[in-house]
Write a protein that holds these residues in place. Structure first.
Motif, PDB file in Angstrom:
ATOM      1  N   TYR A 250      12.496  75.427  29.373  1.00  0.00           N
ATOM      2  CA  TYR A 250      12.475  74.835  28.033  1.00  0.00           C
ATOM      3  C   TYR A 250      13.412  73.543  28.132  1.00  0.00           C
ATOM      4  N   GLU A 251      12.618  72.323  27.834  1.00  0.00           N
ATOM      5  CA  GLU A 251      13.212  71.296  27.753  1.00  0.00           C
ATOM      6  C   GLU A 251      13.177  70.571  26.189  1.00  0.00           C
ATOM      7  N   ALA A 252      14.427  69.880  25.932  1.00  0.00           N
ATOM      8  CA  ALA A 252      14.199  69.283  24.357  1.00  0.00           C
ATOM      9  C   ALA A 252      15.364  68.543  24.369  1.00  0.00           C
ATOM     10  N   GLY A 253      15.130  67.271  23.422  1.00  0.00           N
ATOM     11  CA  GLY A 253      16.197  66.431  23.111  1.00  0.00           C
ATOM     12  C   GLY A 253      17.086  67.131  22.441  1.00  0.00           C
ATOM     13  N   ILE A 254      18.463  66.913  22.429  1.00  0.00           N
ATOM     14  CA  ILE A 254      19.332  67.172  21.531  1.00  0.00           C
ATOM     15  C   ILE A 254      20.108  66.202  20.586  1.00  0.00           C
ATOM     16  N   PHE A 255      20.380  64.956  20.889  1.00  0.00           N
ATOM     17  CA  PHE A 255      20.609  63.924  19.863  1.00  0.00           C
ATOM     18  C   PHE A 255      20.347  62.572  20.383  1.00  0.00           C
ATOM     19  N   TYR A 256      20.352  61.542  19.632  1.00  0.00           N
ATOM     20  CA  TYR A 256      19.986  60.414  19.998  1.00  0.00           C
ATOM     21  C   TYR A 256      20.797  59.565  18.862  1.00  0.00           C
ATOM     22  N   LEU A 257      21.759  58.578  19.471  1.00  0.00           N
ATOM     23  CA  LEU A 257      22.729  57.717  18.690  1.00  0.00           C
ATOM     24  C   LEU A 257      22.548  56.348  19.083  1.00  0.00           C
ATOM     25  N   GLU A 258      22.721  55.259  18.248  1.00  0.00           N
ATOM     26  CA  GLU A 258      22.770  54.182  18.471  1.00  0.00           C
ATOM     27  C   GLU A 258      23.396  53.416  17.516  1.00  0.00           C
ATOM     28  N   ALA A 259      24.294  52.263  17.830  1.00  0.00           N
ATOM     29  CA  ALA A 259      25.243  51.533  16.959  1.00  0.00           C
ATOM     30  C   ALA A 259      24.975  50.110  17.289  1.00  0.00           C
ATOM     31  N   PRO A 260      24.357  49.300  16.513  1.00  0.00           N
ATOM     32  CA  PRO A 260      24.102  47.887  16.904  1.00  0.00           C
ATOM     33  C   PRO A 260      25.583  47.209  16.902  1.00  0.00           C
ATOM     34  N   GLU A 261      25.708  45.894  17.581  1.00  0.00           N
ATOM     35  CA  GLU A 261      27.059  45.273  17.797  1.00  0.00           C
ATOM     36  C   GLU A 261      27.535  44.959  16.355  1.00  0.00           C
TER      37      GLU A 261
ATOM     38  N   ASP B 288      20.502  84.427  18.746  1.00  0.00           N
ATOM     39  CA  ASP B 288      20.147  85.555  19.470  1.00  0.00           C
ATOM     40  C   ASP B 288      19.097  85.200  20.535  1.00  0.00           C
ATOM     41  N   ILE B 289      17.886  84.797  19.930  1.00  0.00           N
ATOM     42  CA  ILE B 289      16.809  84.882  20.892  1.00  0.00           C
ATOM     43  C   ILE B 289      16.900  83.855  21.910  1.00  0.00           C
ATOM     44  N   PHE B 290      17.685  82.852  21.863  1.00  0.00           N
ATOM     45  CA  PHE B 290      18.158  82.020  22.901  1.00  0.00           C
ATOM     46  C   PHE B 290      19.326  82.455  23.936  1.00  0.00           C
ATOM     47  N   SER B 291      20.372  82.871  22.962  1.00  0.00           N
ATOM     48  CA  SER B 291      21.768  82.952  23.939  1.00  0.00           C
ATOM     49  C   SER B 291      21.667  84.407  24.482  1.00  0.00           C
ATOM     50  N   ASP B 292      20.771  85.328  24.254  1.00  0.00           N
ATOM     51  CA  ASP B 292      20.767  86.423  24.875  1.00  0.00           C
ATOM     52  C   ASP B 292      19.848  86.677  26.082  1.00  0.00           C
ATOM     53  N   ARG B 293      19.309  85.290  26.248  1.00  0.00           N
ATOM     54  CA  ARG B 293      18.149  85.305  27.404  1.00  0.00           C
ATOM     55  C   ARG B 293      18.107  83.800  28.256  1.00  0.00           C
ATOM     56  N   VAL B 294      19.309  83.057  27.950  1.00  0.00           N
ATOM     57  CA  VAL B 294      19.531  81.874  28.609  1.00  0.00           C
ATOM     58  C   VAL B 294      20.322  82.127  29.887  1.00  0.00           C
ATOM     59  N   ILE B 295      19.734  81.834  31.037  1.00  0.00           N
ATOM     60  CA  ILE B 295      19.936  82.049  32.302  1.00  0.00           C
ATOM     61  C   ILE B 295      20.935  80.997  32.792  1.00  0.00           C
ATOM     62  N   ASP B 296      20.312  79.668  32.694  1.00  0.00           N
ATOM     63  CA  ASP B 296      21.195  78.395  33.184  1.00  0.00           C
ATOM     64  C   ASP B 296      20.606  77.386  32.725  1.00  0.00           C
ATOM     65  N   GLY B 297      21.002  75.913  32.965  1.00  0.00           N
ATOM     66  CA  GLY B 297      20.559  74.772  32.558  1.00  0.00           C
ATOM     67  C   GLY B 297      21.064  73.457  32.668  1.00  0.00           C
ATOM     68  N   VAL B 298      20.800  72.531  32.479  1.00  0.00           N
ATOM     69  CA  VAL B 298      21.448  71.041  32.600  1.00  0.00           C
ATOM     70  C   VAL B 298      21.242  70.460  31.325  1.00  0.00           C
ATOM     71  N   ILE B 299      22.361  69.754  30.931  1.00  0.00           N
ATOM     72  CA  ILE B 299      22.446  68.691  29.893  1.00  0.00           C
ATOM     73  C   ILE B 299      22.517  67.428  30.405  1.00  0.00           C
ATOM     74  N   THR B 300      21.588  66.586  29.904  1.00  0.00           N
ATOM     75  CA  THR B 300      21.538  65.291  30.723  1.00  0.00           C
ATOM     76  C   THR B 300      22.031  63.850  29.487  1.00  0.00           C
ATOM     77  N   TYR B 301      22.950  63.481  29.858  1.00  0.00           N
ATOM     78  CA  TYR B 301      23.437  62.187  28.965  1.00  0.00           C
ATOM     79  C   TYR B 301      23.122  60.964  29.424  1.00  0.00           C
ATOM     80  N   VAL B 302      22.482  60.065  28.627  1.00  0.00           N
ATOM     81  CA  VAL B 302      22.212  58.749  29.170  1.00  0.00           C
ATOM     82  C   VAL B 302      22.782  57.794  28.219  1.00  0.00           C
ATOM     83  N   VAL B 303      23.712  56.810  28.808  1.00  0.00           N
ATOM     84  CA  VAL B 303      24.203  55.668  27.714  1.00  0.00           C
ATOM     85  C   VAL B 303      24.215  54.331  28.305  1.00  0.00           C
ATOM     86  N   GLU B 304      23.743  53.513  27.172  1.00  0.00           N
ATOM     87  CA  GLU B 304      23.388  52.169  27.715  1.00  0.00           C
ATOM     88  C   GLU B 304      23.976  51.237  26.607  1.00  0.00           C
TER      89      GLU B 304
END
Length: 181
Positions: free
Chosen positions: A38-49, A73-89
């Motif tokens: 399963y893949e999904a966005g976690i958060f998106y933040l932006e701040a103008p200068e 419980d439906i996720f935490s009891d069954r999750v095996i592994d994963g990756v969180i990706t961060y992108v900063v610009e």
């Protein structure tokens, strides 16, 4: 003759149906191993200068975000592994430090990611953090309740980037393998 032909076809059909069937095994579910990703966005933040320039002092932003999706419980009891990706610009003229903290339900910090961001022009920073057997403890993900994001301006409050619409952007997504049963 027509009746004989119909009888022969009926017998051949009956033989064909019984020859192609096998006994049903209703215990196959016990042998089933399905681990979708399963893949999904976690958060998106932006701040103008221009907003960063309005804030006096170093602290530009600090916010806690309730995030109980992983600790259900439906996720935490069954999750095996994963990756969180961060992108900063960063297209601003600011040097920034960004800290992302994962907190459990008792507000204990269980994981921290730190980004030191140089002023524009800079490359987009992408970082992948692995959780599970080949990385950080999967318990960090299972107990995640709050995400704290903070940013500090190490530059000044007057400079302005010459790039159009300068801002700092931070986004993250997660991709996790989960056992279905």
């Amino acid at each position: 003759m027509k009746r004989i032909l119909q009888s022969v076809l009926f017998v051949m059909l009956l033989v064909g149906i019984t020859a192609c069937t096998e006994e049903l095994d209703f215990n196959q579910f016990d042998d089933l191993e399905a681990t979708p990703t399963y893949e999904a966005g976690i958060f998106y933040l932006e701040a103008p200068e221009d907003i960063i320039n309005l804030v006096s002092g170093q602290s530009v932003f600090s916010q806690n975000f309730n995030f109980d999706a992983f600790s259900s419980d439906i996720f935490s009891d069954r999750v095996i592994d994963g990756v969180i990706t961060y992108v900063v610009e960063n297209t601003t003229s600011k040097e920034l430090n960004i800290t992302i903290e994962f907190l459990d339900e008792n507000e204990n910090v269980t994981d921290t990611e730190f980004f030191s961001i140089q002023p524009a022009p800079t490359a987009i920073i992408q970082r992948e953090i692995t959780y599970g057997d080949s990385g950080e403890s999967i318990d960090i993900i299972k107990t995640l309740s709050t995400i704290r994001v903070s940013a500090e301006n190490l530059g000044n409050n007057t400079s302005t980037s010459n790039l159009p619409e300068p801002l700092i952007t931070l986004k993250s997504s997660g991709k996790f393998r989960v056992r279905l049963k």
